[in-house]
Design a protein around this motif. Structure first.
Motif, PDB file in Angstrom:
ATOM      1  N   GLY A  11     -10.809   1.920  -2.433  1.00 43.23           N
ATOM      2  CA  GLY A  11     -10.298   0.645  -2.903  1.00 43.23           C
ATOM      3  C   GLY A  11     -10.373  -0.477  -1.888  1.00 43.23           C
ATOM      4  N   PHE A  12      -9.949  -0.224  -0.653  1.00 40.97           N
ATOM      5  CA  PHE A  12      -9.994  -1.277   0.358  1.00 40.97           C
ATOM      6  C   PHE A  12     -11.426  -1.723   0.633  1.00 40.97           C
ATOM      7  CE2 PHE A  12      -5.642  -0.207   2.313  1.00 40.97           C
ATOM      8  CZ  PHE A  12      -5.061  -1.318   1.724  1.00 40.97           C
ATOM      9  N   GLU A  13     -12.338  -0.763   0.671  1.00 42.58           N
ATOM     10  CA  GLU A  13     -13.727  -1.099   0.940  1.00 42.58           C
ATOM     11  C   GLU A  13     -14.318  -1.942  -0.191  1.00 42.58           C
ATOM     12  OE1 GLU A  13     -12.168   1.649   3.393  1.00 42.58           O
ATOM     13  OE2 GLU A  13     -12.492   2.168   1.293  1.00 42.58           O
ATOM     14  N   SER A  14     -14.008  -1.579  -1.421  1.00 42.98           N
ATOM     15  CA  SER A  14     -14.489  -2.364  -2.571  1.00 42.98           C
ATOM     16  C   SER A  14     -13.890  -3.767  -2.545  1.00 42.98           C
ATOM     17  CB  SER A  14     -14.122  -1.663  -3.882  1.00 42.98           C
ATOM     18  OG  SER A  14     -14.793  -0.428  -3.995  1.00 42.98           O
ATOM     19  N   PHE A  15     -12.622  -3.860  -2.165  1.00 40.19           N
ATOM     20  CA  PHE A  15     -11.975  -5.167  -2.063  1.00 40.19           C
ATOM     21  C   PHE A  15     -12.688  -6.053  -1.043  1.00 40.19           C
ATOM     22  CE2 PHE A  15      -9.033  -7.308   0.935  1.00 40.19           C
ATOM     23  CZ  PHE A  15      -8.818  -8.462   0.193  1.00 40.19           C
ATOM     24  N   VAL A  16     -12.951  -5.526   0.149  1.00 40.26           N
ATOM     25  CA  VAL A  16     -13.603  -6.315   1.195  1.00 40.26           C
ATOM     26  C   VAL A  16     -15.016  -6.702   0.766  1.00 40.26           C
ATOM     27  CG1 VAL A  16     -14.354  -6.353   3.599  1.00 40.26           C
ATOM     28  CG2 VAL A  16     -12.197  -5.238   2.995  1.00 40.26           C
ATOM     29  N   ASP A  17     -15.695  -5.788   0.087  1.00 38.38           N
ATOM     30  CA  ASP A  17     -17.036  -6.092  -0.424  1.00 38.38           C
ATOM     31  C   ASP A  17     -16.984  -7.273  -1.387  1.00 38.38           C
ATOM     32  OD1 ASP A  17     -19.763  -5.861  -1.132  1.00 38.38           O
ATOM     33  OD2 ASP A  17     -19.670  -3.687  -0.983  1.00 38.38           O
ATOM     34  N   GLN A  18     -16.037  -7.246  -2.314  1.00 38.52           N
ATOM     35  CA  GLN A  18     -15.903  -8.332  -3.291  1.00 38.52           C
ATOM     36  C   GLN A  18     -15.478  -9.644  -2.621  1.00 38.52           C
ATOM     37  OE1 GLN A  18     -16.616  -8.398  -6.504  1.00 38.52           O
ATOM     38  NE2 GLN A  18     -17.101  -6.233  -6.791  1.00 38.52           N
ATOM     39  N   LEU A  19     -14.531  -9.550  -1.692  1.00 34.70           N
ATOM     40  CA  LEU A  19     -14.015 -10.737  -1.013  1.00 34.70           C
ATOM     41  C   LEU A  19     -15.127 -11.471  -0.272  1.00 34.70           C
ATOM     42  CD1 LEU A  19     -11.334 -12.269  -0.282  1.00 34.70           C
ATOM     43  CD2 LEU A  19     -11.281 -10.849   1.790  1.00 34.70           C
ATOM     44  N   ASN A  79      13.703 -10.886   6.933  1.00 31.42           N
ATOM     45  CA  ASN A  79      13.323 -12.074   6.167  1.00 31.42           C
ATOM     46  C   ASN A  79      11.802 -12.202   6.056  1.00 31.42           C
ATOM     47  OD1 ASN A  79      13.803 -14.410   4.662  1.00 31.42           O
ATOM     48  ND2 ASN A  79      13.770 -15.727   6.478  1.00 31.42           N
ATOM     49  N   PRO A  80      11.133 -11.177   5.541  1.00 36.85           N
ATOM     50  CA  PRO A  80       9.671 -11.180   5.541  1.00 36.85           C
ATOM     51  C   PRO A  80       9.091 -12.266   4.646  1.00 36.85           C
ATOM     52  CG  PRO A  80      10.489  -9.401   4.160  1.00 36.85           C
ATOM     53  CD  PRO A  80      11.681  -9.988   4.868  1.00 36.85           C
ATOM     54  N   ARG A  81       7.973 -12.837   5.076  1.00 39.98           N
ATOM     55  CA  ARG A  81       7.231 -13.780   4.236  1.00 39.98           C
ATOM     56  C   ARG A  81       6.208 -12.976   3.447  1.00 39.98           C
ATOM     57  NH1 ARG A  81       2.520 -17.495   5.674  1.00 39.98           N
ATOM     58  NH2 ARG A  81       2.307 -18.756   3.804  1.00 39.98           N
ATOM     59  N   THR A  82       6.286 -13.030   2.134  1.00 39.64           N
ATOM     60  CA  THR A  82       5.406 -12.229   1.286  1.00 39.64           C
ATOM     61  C   THR A  82       4.746 -13.099   0.231  1.00 39.64           C
ATOM     62  OG1 THR A  82       7.132 -11.702  -0.358  1.00 39.64           O
ATOM     63  CG2 THR A  82       6.932 -10.228   1.546  1.00 39.64           C
ATOM     64  N   THR A  83       3.640 -12.587  -0.282  1.00 39.36           N
ATOM     65  CA  THR A  83       3.010 -13.175  -1.456  1.00 39.36           C
ATOM     66  C   THR A  83       2.362 -12.051  -2.250  1.00 39.36           C
ATOM     67  OG1 THR A  83       1.575 -14.962  -2.257  1.00 39.36           O
ATOM     68  CG2 THR A  83       0.730 -13.630  -0.434  1.00 39.36           C
ATOM     69  N   TYR A  84       2.107 -12.312  -3.511  1.00 47.96           N
ATOM     70  CA  TYR A  84       1.495 -11.306  -4.376  1.00 47.96           C
ATOM     71  C   TYR A  84       0.087 -11.735  -4.755  1.00 47.96           C
ATOM     72  CZ  TYR A  84       0.234  -9.171  -8.863  1.00 47.96           C
ATOM     73  OH  TYR A  84      -0.438  -8.556  -9.879  1.00 47.96           O
ATOM     74  N   ILE A  85      -0.895 -10.933  -4.368  1.00 40.82           N
ATOM     75  CA  ILE A  85      -2.271 -11.095  -4.838  1.00 40.82           C
ATOM     76  C   ILE A  85      -2.780  -9.696  -5.174  1.00 40.82           C
ATOM     77  CG2 ILE A  85      -4.578 -11.975  -4.395  1.00 40.82           C
ATOM     78  CD1 ILE A  85      -3.473 -13.726  -2.197  1.00 40.82           C
ATOM     79  N   SER A  86      -3.127  -9.467  -6.410  1.00 40.15           N
ATOM     80  CA  SER A  86      -3.483  -8.132  -6.852  1.00 40.15           C
ATOM     81  C   SER A  86      -4.872  -7.710  -6.366  1.00 40.15           C
ATOM     82  CB  SER A  86      -3.445  -8.063  -8.375  1.00 40.15           C
ATOM     83  OG  SER A  86      -3.780  -6.753  -8.811  1.00 40.15           O
ATOM     84  N   TYR A  87      -5.164  -6.460  -6.608  1.00 42.73           N
ATOM     85  CA  TYR A  87      -6.527  -5.950  -6.529  1.00 42.73           C
ATOM     86  C   TYR A  87      -7.262  -6.483  -7.754  1.00 42.73           C
ATOM     87  CZ  TYR A  87     -10.177  -2.463  -5.578  1.00 42.73           C
ATOM     88  OH  TYR A  87     -11.363  -1.843  -5.274  1.00 42.73           O
ATOM     89  N   GLY A  88      -8.580  -6.460  -7.749  1.00 42.38           N
ATOM     90  CA  GLY A  88      -9.337  -7.024  -8.856  1.00 42.38           C
ATOM     91  C   GLY A  88     -10.203  -6.015  -9.589  1.00 42.38           C
ATOM     92  N   SER A  89     -10.835  -6.492 -10.657  1.00 41.44           N
ATOM     93  CA  SER A  89     -11.738  -5.653 -11.442  1.00 41.44           C
ATOM     94  C   SER A  89     -12.683  -6.556 -12.223  1.00 41.44           C
ATOM     95  CB  SER A  89     -10.945  -4.765 -12.417  1.00 41.44           C
ATOM     96  OG  SER A  89     -11.804  -3.855 -13.072  1.00 41.44           O
TER      97      SER A  89
END
Length: 401
Positions: free
Chosen positions: A29-37, A189-199
């Protein structure tokens, strides 16, 4: 450092990605994400730098370009289970060396997963002279995975705590993970955001007439639209025992096709002992399918997909199933429900629940199946397309101070 002729990296926001095995994607999954990004990067103000494990890389050069990204190979000795930790540390150090050599101001180091918590404060200090920022993807609940021994699970939890503490931003690919981070680590007090995986919603580029399609179906005695499908790693937390037991309890005449990296290990032997699945001719372990087009075709022509993943964030296999399989039966946990919403059917681990749902799925009318199919496809198009996900990342990388 060797760059492609004509490349200009002046005044760009430099992103260093650490934690994936490398690109081109071949592993997960991480590798596919970086490839797409990297492949979909449309903003000229962004430039990606990607750490790759040299022993797994097709290109053994110290540096190479792929998808417009500068990839740098990292040598990491085989030190057993700690290899992934050492890989991340060495990748971080090489990134710092590049930042120093190229006099980069305000770089972002984006670390995928929480493996190096005990070392992260020391590593982050090296970013300070360059006004660098540390972004982290916390992934899923790695500390809950049954494959790890108790000491390893304790390390994962401790490591996660420190990664959260010292991060400048946590990018969570699941809303449930973001809620968990903010709840369990509110003291930081973490700074967070939500960005999903894609398809992607792209049909398989092969047909029934292709030799590899005919061979796969004939080899495993499987008929189109006459099988339930499971795709996932062969680990206990994916609930194989529950899914197999419940399927065997059901009265369906369809097959259960299981695509996984099955090994004849202690987990397999326990599964066989607990379920006696070898006595049910409907249960078919068919091994792995690495051909992406063939796997896509198998998904598209399943009657339904069963998803039992219980640990982790947004699961790539689930997104692919929602985008390609008509009916999806998902374990009713937050990770899965936030993705599927009303486009899927849900089951609990209570005895008889999945068996009953399978029989209900068998009884669905053509119109009901079509409605589920359209809803799940639309769900992916609306919230999980790679073009949308990459756009969200680019905004986050460019807008941060």
């Amino acid at each position: 450092m060797i760059f492609v002729k004509g490349s200009n990296f002046l005044n760009k926001r430099e992103i260093f990605i650490i934690g994936a095995k490398g690109i081109p994607a071949k592993y997960g999954g991480f590798e596919s994400f970086v490839d797409q990004l990297t492949a979909r990067n449309q903003d000229e103000d962004l430039h990606y730098n990607v750490a790759c494990r040299r022993d797994l890389s097709d290109n053994k050069s110290d540096y190479f370009e792929y998808n417009g990204a500068t990839c740098f190979n990292v040598d990491v000795p085989n030190v057993g289970p700690a290899r992934a930790i050492l890989y991340d540390i060495k990748s971080f150090d090489q990134a710092i060396a590049e930042i120093k050599k190229r006099h980069i101001n305000k770089p972002i180091v984006y670390v995928l997963a929480c493996r190096i918590g005990p070392f992260i404060n020391h590593l982050k200090r090296k970013l300070k002279p360059y006004n660098g920022l540390l972004f982290i993807n916390p992934d899923g609940h790695e500390w809950l995975r049954a494959k790890w021994s108790l000491p390893v699970r304790k390390y994962w939890k401790y490591s996660e705590k420190l990664m959260v503490k010292y991060s400048d931003l946590l990018i969570c690919d699941s809303q449930s993970i973001e809620d968990y981070i903010n709840r369990d680590y509110q003291m930081y007090n973490p700074r967070t955001t939500y960005i999903s995986y894609g398809s992607d919603l792209v049909k398989a580029d092969i047909s029934e007439s292709d030799y590899k399609v005919r061979k796969w179906y004939e080899t495993h005695y499987v008929r189109k639209n006459e099988y339930y499908l499971i795709v996932g790693r062969f680990v206990p937390e994916n609930n194989y025992e529950t899914m197999i037991k419940e399927f065997m309890m059901s009265g369906t005449e369809k097959d259960l096709v299981i695509i996984t990296n099955v090994e004849k290990n202690s987990f397999y032997e326990k599964l066989l002992e607990e379920t006696h699945f070898s006595e049910d001719k409907r249960i078919k372990f068919v091994g792995t399918v690495y051909d992406k087009e063939l796997l896509k075709y198998i998904r598209e022509n399943a009657f339904a997909y069963i998803h039992g993943h219980e640990v982790g964030g947004t699961n790539p296999s689930l997104l692919e199933a929602l985008g390609s399989t008509k009916i999806n039966l998902l374990l009713d946990v937050g990770f899965n429900k936030e993705v599927g919403e009303n486009s899927a059917l849900y089951w609990s681990k209570q005895s008889g629940a999945l068996a009953k749902l399978i029989e209900q799925a068998d009884a669905l009318s053509a119109d009901e199946i079509e409605q589920l199919d359209q809803a799940s496809t639309q769900r992916i198009a609306d919230a999980y397309s790679w073009s949308f996900i990459v756009g969200e990342y680019e905004k986050e990388f460019l807008e941060v101070n």
